[in-house]
Design a protein around this motif. Structure first.
Motif, PDB file in Angstrom:
ATOM      1  N   UNK A   5       7.458  -3.371  16.233  1.00 56.08           N
ATOM      2  CA  UNK A   5       6.882  -3.968  15.031  1.00 56.08           C
ATOM      3  C   UNK A   5       7.497  -3.457  13.746  1.00 56.08           C
ATOM      4  N   UNK A   6       8.518  -2.644  13.856  1.00 56.18           N
ATOM      5  CA  UNK A   6       9.015  -1.927  12.690  1.00 56.18           C
ATOM      6  C   UNK A   6      10.283  -2.576  12.146  1.00 56.18           C
ATOM      7  N   UNK A  37       0.810  -0.774  13.339  1.00 49.91           N
ATOM      8  CA  UNK A  37       2.089  -0.873  14.038  1.00 49.91           C
ATOM      9  C   UNK A  37       2.321   0.393  14.848  1.00 49.91           C
ATOM     10  N   UNK A  38       2.777   0.219  16.082  1.00 46.40           N
ATOM     11  CA  UNK A  38       3.113   1.384  16.893  1.00 46.40           C
ATOM     12  C   UNK A  38       4.518   1.831  16.534  1.00 46.40           C
ATOM     13  N   UNK A  46       0.833  -1.212   0.000  1.00 45.23           N
ATOM     14  CA  UNK A  46       0.000   0.000   0.000  1.00 45.23           C
ATOM     15  C   UNK A  46       0.865   1.259   0.000  1.00 45.23           C
ATOM     16  N   UNK A  47       1.941   1.243   0.797  1.00 45.53           N
ATOM     17  CA  UNK A  47       2.799   2.429   0.855  1.00 45.53           C
ATOM     18  C   UNK A  47       3.678   2.540  -0.388  1.00 45.53           C
ATOM     19  N   UNK A  48       4.097   1.407  -0.936  1.00 44.59           N
ATOM     20  CA  UNK A  48       4.866   1.460  -2.183  1.00 44.59           C
ATOM     21  C   UNK A  48       4.013   2.098  -3.282  1.00 44.59           C
ATOM     22  N   UNK A  66      -2.221  -4.855   7.688  1.00 44.50           N
ATOM     23  CA  UNK A  66      -1.178  -4.345   8.579  1.00 44.50           C
ATOM     24  C   UNK A  66      -0.691  -3.002   8.060  1.00 44.50           C
ATOM     25  N   UNK A  67      -0.805  -1.982   8.880  1.00 46.39           N
ATOM     26  CA  UNK A  67      -0.344  -0.656   8.481  1.00 46.39           C
ATOM     27  C   UNK A  67       0.889  -0.283   9.275  1.00 46.39           C
ATOM     28  N   UNK A  68       1.920   0.186   8.568  1.00 42.52           N
ATOM     29  CA  UNK A  68       3.169   0.540   9.253  1.00 42.52           C
ATOM     30  C   UNK A  68       3.032   1.819  10.056  1.00 42.52           C
ATOM     31  N   UNK A  69       2.046   2.640   9.706  1.00 42.50           N
ATOM     32  CA  UNK A  69       1.834   3.856  10.478  1.00 42.50           C
ATOM     33  C   UNK A  69       0.357   4.213  10.398  1.00 42.50           C
TER      34      UNK A  69
END
Lengths: 106, 278, 154, 154
Positions: free
Chosen positions: B208-209, D145-146, B60-62, D60-63
């Motif tokens: 989680x990163x 994601x936090x 989604x971000x790509x 799942x969202x990274x932010x």
């Protein structure tokens, strides 16, 4: 300064369903977030975007503070006639921005 | 086009805005090269294990980065294009009076560089500030100000898809070494270095990163955490704050040294600006 | 072996003494003695509390533990993979060994990525807000040690 | 938002903002109950059926600051049979009613995209209203994601 990016085809066939996308620079400050001094930053959001085609409304969306900063919206429209597709965003603190693009429909 | 705001902030007159509309309309066409093409065209051997932060993001971000009509960084590129053509300073000169946009191709991919009559490198924002001072006789733009970031984003956008290509300038070597020393130095209350996370533990999860390899491929980036465009300096400051180290002031030469080192480390990787990152 | 450890402990003593000289205000480390690879004596007079310790471990901005480690704290969804799981820590290490590993793991391995949770010296460019302060207080360290000691399952 | 619902929904938005200015942040969280109430405000006592609606949102969202979402509804979008509105609701943001989009046959295709903020992992519900006054819905669970490190506020 233009703070808006509208993406629409320059031309379309009559009856064709086209996608319209718009981005606008805006902080969408939710009114729920503490600032550096710990007090809540006042709410400052866009409340609504209305799209018109030659003056006739084709789409509107009401925003809550949960819409992300620099709001993005996309939707579809049937290409009916040549003319002007306009977007108008309105919101807190008297925010009102209008921007339009031309389209040829044949 | 009509702009009305109770707190008006538009410094351009209506005719000025009208004048630049056609150029703006061309933006998506002019800059249509996708990141996928950039990846394919990059000079990367099979043994090259370097990864852009782009590759660590979800689909989604790509997609948000790749689509110029969805990438929020493009709002700033558009502002930058307007500023580029707008006369500024006592000299009342616009960037466009000296440079063609085409001349900007590849520029961002080779900064930081040492300007003429100097012996110290400056980064892209520094180059813009130097032009303002020497050619436009205009005041310095504040670090991380929208105008400075927008100009940087507009110039950086002209290098999208090109390989990162630091100048072949021996005078940069000591700065690169200094940058590397900072990169490897433990700092802060948490006593961590950049290298501990981004070399030794890249790819693992910090909470989680996924920890990226820290290649500055997309600056200025639109970082979702910031909800705005920001520079590599701001990103470096974030990491320093994370390890509870005293951040350098924005003007510190330490950042430029780090940037020289990081761009050298990312040499050959495709430039993506304006990148989108979580 | 034992002699080497004792020697190490003796060499480290001056550091501990120096710590004491800095005073006892909040955030300033109290002195402690390293014996072998452990700190046998608690940092506080009253014993640590395992449930408080669990809360510290789970808190991303206090204990910071779950940024790097995973652990048996299911309600915290995003846990790190940089360091071993905390599960079984109480089996792998004694209370005294856990204490040193949290207080200052660099005494055992100078290359460790584990931050020194109870050290204020030998650090570079510490942010002003944290200058002269330890990551955790003596009480918090004892709480965390008490919690980790309960983690017997892998 | 045309019709009698306009005022009500608008009040909901404003009421949330007003509450927050006097209560601690945690008190203003939306809840599954608040979401149910917000949905009821839009739908009334009419049944909501599963189906026809597709809610496309990354699991799942990274932010959580900008989570892209697309809501598409299966509809011919003709004068006699079209989608009149698309609503999105959430459980945990301070206000449960995220957006209200108004469509008609002129849209040709009932599909909208935008980006929303999600403070935490939660359930998202999309509801579509047909020109015949029926309601259809779809939902999705989103993990946010936090952030590992927080921004410097100074």
């Amino acid at each position: 300064m233009t703070n808006v990016l509208i993406n629409a085809p320059k031309a379309a066939k009559k009856g064709e369903v086209i996608e319209l996308k718009a981005l606008i620079l805006h902080p969408m400050e939710s009114g729920f977030r503490p600032g550096t001094n710990g007090t809540i930053i006042p709410r400052n959001i866009i409340e609504r975007v209305v799209a018109t085609w030659n003056g006739k409304e084709i789409f509107r969306m009401d925003f809550s503070p949960a819409i992300a900063a620099n709001p993005f919206v996309s939707f579809f429209a049937v290409a009916a006639e040549s003319g002007k597709i306009a977007f108008r965003w309105t919101g807190d603190e008297g925010f009102a921005v209008e921007e339009s693009v031309a389209i040829d429909v044949a | 086009m009509k702009v009305s705001r109770s707190k008006s902030q538009s410094p351009l007159t209506l005719p000025e805005r009208m004048r630049w509309r056609p150029a703006l309309a061309l933006l998506p066409v002019v800059f249509a090269a996708s990141f996928a093409m950039a990846q394919a065209g990059a000079d990367k051997s099979a043994s090259d294990t370097r990864r852009s932060g782009y590759q660590d993001m979800g689909a989604a971000l790509q997609k948000m980065q790749d689509d110029d009509t969805a990438n929020p960084g493009m709002l700033y590129v558009q502002l930058g294009e307007q500023l580029w053509a707008k006369p500024a300073g006592a000299a009342s000169k616009a960037c466009a009076d000296c440079h063609s946009v085409a001349d900007m191709k590849g520029v961002a991919a080779r900064y930081p560089a040492i300007p003429e009559n100097s012996d110290r490198p400056i980064d892209l924002e520094g180059r813009i500030q130097l032009c303002r001072a020497s050619h436009q006789q205009a005041e310095r733009l504040a670090p991380e100000s929208r105008d400075l970031l927008s100009l940087a984003a507009f110039v950086a956008r002209q290098s999208r898809g090109l390989p990162i290509a630091p100048p072949d300038d021996a005078r940069l070597a000591p700065f690169r070494s200094e940058g590397e020393a900072i990169y490897r130095r433990r700092q802060g209350q948490l006593n961590l270095s950049c290298a501990i996370c981004h070399d030794d533990n890249a790819g693992k999860k910090l909470a989680g990163v996924t920890i990226p390899q820290a290649h500055p491929t997309g600056y200025p980036i639109y970082r979702l955490e910031w909800q705005a465009l920001g520079s590599l300096k701001r990103r470096l400051r974030n990491c320093l704050v994370g390890i509870r180290a005293e951040a350098y002031p924005y003007e510190a030469v330490d950042y430029v040294a780090l940037e020289v080192f990081l761009m050298g480390r990312a040499k050959g990787m495709p430039f993506e600006a304006p990148g989108v990152r979580p | 072996m034992l002699r080497a450890s004792l020697l190490a402990a003796l060499l480290l003593m001056p550091l501990a003494t120096a710590g004491r000289a800095q005073g006892t205000s909040a955030g300033t480390p109290v002195s402690y003695t390293v014996v072998d690879d452990a700190i046998p004596r608690p940092l506080t007079a009253s014993p640590g509390d395992a449930s408080r310790g669990r809360a510290i471990v789970a808190n991303r901005s206090v204990g910071l533990c779950l940024l790097c480690h995973s652990g048996p704290i299911p309600e915290e969804r995003f846990q790190g993979t940089l360091a071993p799981s905390l599960g079984g820590a109480g089996t792998r290490w004694s209370v005294a060994q856990l204490r040193l590993r949290i207080v200052d793991g660099s005494r055992l391995n100078p290359d460790t990525i584990m931050p020194p949770y109870y050290r204020t010296t030998g650090l570079v460019r510490v942010a002003r807000a944290f200058e002269g302060k330890t990551i955790l207080t003596a009480e918090q360290i004892e709480d965390v040690v008490a919690y980790l000691a309960t983690l017997k399952e892998q | 938002m045309p019709g009698p619902k306009k005022g009500a929904t608008r009040r909901t938005f404003l009421a949330g903002a007003a509450v927050v200015s006097v209560l601690p942040l945690g008190a203003a969280r939306a809840t599954p109950e608040a979401m149910a109430a917000a949905i009821k405000e839009v739908v009334g006592d009419k049944p909501i059926r599963e189906g026809r609606v597709t809610l496309d949102i990354p699991p799942l969202s990274e932010n959580g600051n900008a989570v892209p979402l697309t809501v598409s509804v299966d509809s011919p979008m003709t004068e006699g049979d079209f989608i009149r509105a698309i609503h999105v609701f959430n459980e945990k943001n301070p206000q449960p009613h995220v957006l209200d989009a108004r469509l008609g046959p002129q849209n040709g295709k009932a599909s909208i995209s935008t980006r929303i903020k999600l403070g935490d992992s939660q359930k998202i519900v999309a509801i579509a209203e047909t020109s015949k006054g029926e309601f259809f819905s779809a939902s999705a669970d989103v993990i946010v994601t936090l952030a590992a490190c927080v921004e410097d506020l100074t």
